[in-house]
Design an enzyme around this catalytic site. Structure first.
Site, PDB file in Angstrom:
ATOM      1  N   ARG A  88       0.816  -1.226   0.000  1.00  0.00           N
ATOM      2  CA  ARG A  88       0.000   0.000   0.000  1.00  0.00           C
ATOM      3  C   ARG A  88       0.841   1.264   0.000  1.00  0.00           C
ATOM      4  NH1 ARG A  88      -2.879  -1.109   5.445  1.00  0.00           N
ATOM      5  NH2 ARG A  88      -0.743  -1.802   5.793  1.00  0.00           N
ATOM      6  N   ASN A 106       4.764  26.116  12.149  1.00  0.00           N
ATOM      7  CA  ASN A 106       5.047  27.013  11.029  1.00  0.00           C
ATOM      8  C   ASN A 106       5.450  26.208   9.806  1.00  0.00           C
ATOM      9  OD1 ASN A 106       4.852  29.241  12.844  1.00  0.00           O
ATOM     10  ND2 ASN A 106       6.959  28.908  13.440  1.00  0.00           N
ATOM     11  N   HIS A 123      18.290  32.118  13.656  1.00  0.00           N
ATOM     12  CA  HIS A 123      17.248  32.718  14.477  1.00  0.00           C
ATOM     13  C   HIS A 123      17.114  32.023  15.824  1.00  0.00           C
ATOM     14  CE1 HIS A 123      15.312  33.220  10.257  1.00  0.00           C
ATOM     15  NE2 HIS A 123      16.087  34.268  10.511  1.00  0.00           N
ATOM     16  N   LYS A 125      12.630  23.523  18.969  1.00  0.00           N
ATOM     17  CA  LYS A 125      12.027  23.344  17.649  1.00  0.00           C
ATOM     18  C   LYS A 125      12.183  21.896  17.215  1.00  0.00           C
ATOM     19  CE  LYS A 125      13.278  28.006  16.130  1.00  0.00           C
ATOM     20  NZ  LYS A 125      14.049  28.794  15.156  1.00  0.00           N
ATOM     21  N   HIS A 181      18.965  28.678  15.113  1.00  0.00           N
ATOM     22  CA  HIS A 181      18.610  27.731  14.058  1.00  0.00           C
ATOM     23  C   HIS A 181      18.651  28.428  12.702  1.00  0.00           C
ATOM     24  CE1 HIS A 181      15.396  25.869  11.458  1.00  0.00           C
ATOM     25  NE2 HIS A 181      16.250  24.882  11.630  1.00  0.00           N
ATOM     26  N   TYR A 204       7.762  23.304  11.014  1.00  0.00           N
ATOM     27  CA  TYR A 204       8.338  23.514  12.334  1.00  0.00           C
ATOM     28  C   TYR A 204       7.263  23.301  13.399  1.00  0.00           C
ATOM     29  CZ  TYR A 204      11.873  26.779  10.327  1.00  0.00           C
ATOM     30  OH  TYR A 204      12.874  27.394   9.631  1.00  0.00           O
TER      31      TYR A 204
END
Length: 180
Positions: free
Chosen positions: A23, A48, A62, A72, A119, A132
């Site tokens: 499948r 996100n 960031h 995260k 990150h 995220y």
């Protein structure tokens, strides 16, 4: 799921156990009980999506400062990316070290990035997308960044970016004041 430690304390490559038959396939990509047993965040109040048209798009580095510091869980839903975590926790054994994993939509793998880490990522293919799961909501007043090519980290990016936002390109070099 398989959790593989990286050079950043508390950051893990997360690989699902994929079950395949005529499948197609099935895999669990998140289980609160399994993540808790690893000591990882289990509550993600914000999710996100990042879509990236061109190979060579760089986003980052960031992070958010306390009280909005965030863990995260990042995965590619299309294409491939070079995903990076940089440890900005002064008390961590891996302070200022970085770790990178290749996230590949075909492999369904993910990167768990603990709180206190910056990150960023570089797309390895056109039309790459990331999903995220964030342990804290976005708080613009707590959002920070550091330069992607800061010599303090010496990240070995696979190649130079060809697309980067003006904001990301203008982030400062790392100082301890940036993370406060």
């Amino acid at each position: 799921m398989k959790f593989t430690a990286t050079d950043v304390a508390g950051a893990f490559l997360v690989e699902p156990a994929i079950l395949s038959d005529e499948r197609g396939s099935f895999a669990r990509t998140f289980c609160a009980e399994t993540f808790a047993a690893q000591g990882l965040a289990t509550v993600y109040p914000q999710c996100n999506v990042s879509t990236n048209t061109r190979r060579g798009t760089l986003r980052g580095l960031h992070f958010q400062t306390p009280p909005g510091a965030e863990a995260k869980l990042v995965r590619a839903t299309r294409g491939r990316v070079f995903d990076v975590a940089v440890d900005l926790r002064p008390t961590s054994p891996s302070y200022l070290k970085w770790a990178a994993v290749e996230l590949d939509a075909a492999r369904h793998n993910a990167f768990y990035i603990p709180t206190g880490c910056a990150h960023g990522f570089l797309t390895l293919e056109d039309e790459s997308a990331l999903f995220y799961q964030m342990s804290a909501p976005y708080a613009p007043e707590l959002a920070r960044g550091v330069r992607w090519d800061d010599p303090a980290f010496a990240i070995a990016w696979p190649f130079a970016p060809c697309v980067i936002s003006a904001r990301d390109a203008a982030y400062p070099d790392f100082t301890e004041e940036v993370v406060r």
